[in-house]
Design an enzyme around this catalytic site. Structure first.
Site, PDB file in Angstrom:
ATOM      1  CG  ASN A  28      -1.981  -1.028   1.228  1.00 24.05           C
ATOM      2  OD1 ASN A  28      -2.236  -1.649   0.198  1.00 24.05           O
ATOM      3  ND2 ASN A  28      -2.623  -1.250   2.367  1.00 24.05           N
TER       4      ASN A  28
ATOM      5  CG  ASP B  63     -12.930   1.179   3.607  1.00 24.56           C
ATOM      6  OD1 ASP B  63     -12.318   1.039   4.683  1.00 24.56           O
ATOM      7  OD2 ASP B  63     -12.965   0.314   2.713  1.00 24.56           O
TER       8      ASP B  63
ATOM      9  CB  SER C  21      -9.308   4.514  -1.326  1.00 21.37           C
ATOM     10  OG  SER C  21      -8.254   4.255  -0.412  1.00 21.37           O
TER      11      SER C  21
ATOM     12  CG  ASN D 189      -1.329   3.564  16.185  1.00 20.64           C
ATOM     13  OD1 ASN D 189      -0.772   3.165  17.213  1.00 20.64           O
ATOM     14  ND2 ASN D 189      -2.086   2.785  15.449  1.00 20.64           N
TER      15      ASN D 189
ATOM     16  CG  ASP E 249      -0.826   1.045   4.995  1.00 22.66           C
ATOM     17  OD1 ASP E 249      -0.059   1.090   5.975  1.00 22.66           O
ATOM     18  OD2 ASP E 249      -1.622   0.115   4.789  1.00 22.66           O
TER      19      ASP E 249
END
Ligand code: RIB
Length: 310
Positions: A44, A248, A293, A186, A254
């Site tokens: 990704n 989504d 996406s 994160n 990524d």
């Protein structure tokens, strides 16, 4: 050389089920939709960087099954150099069953398959390619020894290294990341890896600085809907979130990391690169799936122009 990025990492085939709600244990329920897509955190990030114009090489392993050749072809179709994609005999390709709820949030299982065979030898075989790169980009869906080897390789040859420590792995030995240029967890990954709380801005700063004190040069903490924070030994910069309606969120992290590496290698300052990456990730969550996406440069610029005008 600027604008060249190597991703040493994973690829998966994403099996994405869109659910009204998650089933309870022992329960069967109907889900409204399903999509098969190309994913994996490494692939990704590689695709995001390539679609934005970087020259990307991928060092990865695919399985000896019907997904292997399709994955290699997908990378090539995105303009990625696949000369260091290795097929592993008798191993399945990596797969990721993913569940996306109506609010766009997701839950992911990963089956590493061939990704578990990516080894330090694969890095050594790709050495000439890696030395010519501006950035080596890493995640944790491949063996830790391979990640350590890549960080040491980057430090030895003056190639910047970026590590996205996802999915979180409590077994990581931070002393073997000495010299890593960019560490991008994160909040929960930062808490796990630093052993410190991350429940306030001050706590995040202290946890990130504890890693810098152990030989990591810069920390970028992604904060979900609250944006991101760049923390160095002597500065801390808040990157504001970009507000969009999520469809989504799968693969948004990524999109952020892959685009950050591309903007950084393209000459943006770290703060500029993060602001642009934040927009790129925001665009990604307005579409379905992971790589499906991700915008190309023209699509990204159109999205940025629309943001300016709203
Ligand atoms: O970060 C999203 C990715 O995690 C998915 O594409 C899935 O393959 C897992 O690797």
């Amino acid at each position: 050389m600027a604008d060249r990025i190597a991703v040493v990492g994973s690829n998966m085939v994403d099996l994405i089920t869109y659910v009204e709600r998650m089933p309870n244990r022992g329960e069967t329920i109907e889900a409204p939709d399903f999509a098969l897509g190309f994913g994996g955190k490494g692939a990704n990030q590689a695709v995001a960087a390539a679609r934005l114009g970087a020259r990307v090489s991928m060092v990865t392993c695919v399985g000896d099954d019907l997904f292997g050749p399709r994955t290699r072809q997908n990378l090539a179709d995105n303009g990625i150099d696949v000369s260091h994609v290795r097929s592993v005999d008798a191993a399945p390709s990596g797969t990721a069953p993913i569940f996306v709820e109506p609010d766009g949030e997701n839950a992911i299982l990963i089956v590493k398959g061939a990704n578990a065979y990516l080894s330090p030898d694969d890095i050594d075989h790709a050495a000439e390619t890696l030395k010519a790169c501006d950035v080596i980009l890493l995640q944790l869906e491949v063996p830790l020894e391979t990640v350590y080897h890549a960080v040491a390789f980057g430090a030895r040859h003056g190639v910047q290294t970026i590590l996205n420590p996802a999915p979180a792995n409590p077994d990581i030995d931070l002393s073997r990341l000495y010299g890593l240029d960019w560490f991008c967890p994160n909040e929960s990954e930062l808490a796990l890896l630093s052993g410190m709380p991350t429940n306030s801005d001050e706590a995040v700063l202290a946890a990130a600085r504890s890693l810098i004190g152990r030989g990591i040069r810069n920390v970028i903490v992604t904060l979900g809907g609250r944006g991101a924070r760049l923390i160095t030994a002597d500065t801390a910069v808040q990157i504001a979130p970009v507000q969009v309606d999520p469809l989504d969120t799968t693969g948004a992290g990524d999109a952020f990391i892959g685009s950050f590496s591309r903007f950084l290698s393209g000459g943006s300052t770290p703060t500029q690169a993060l602001e642009r990456a934040s927009r790129y990730a925001a665009h990604a969550i307005t579409g379905r799936g992971t790589q499906s996406s991700y915008a190309d440069l023209a699509g990204f610029e159109a999205f940025c122009a629309a943001l300016e005008n709203r």
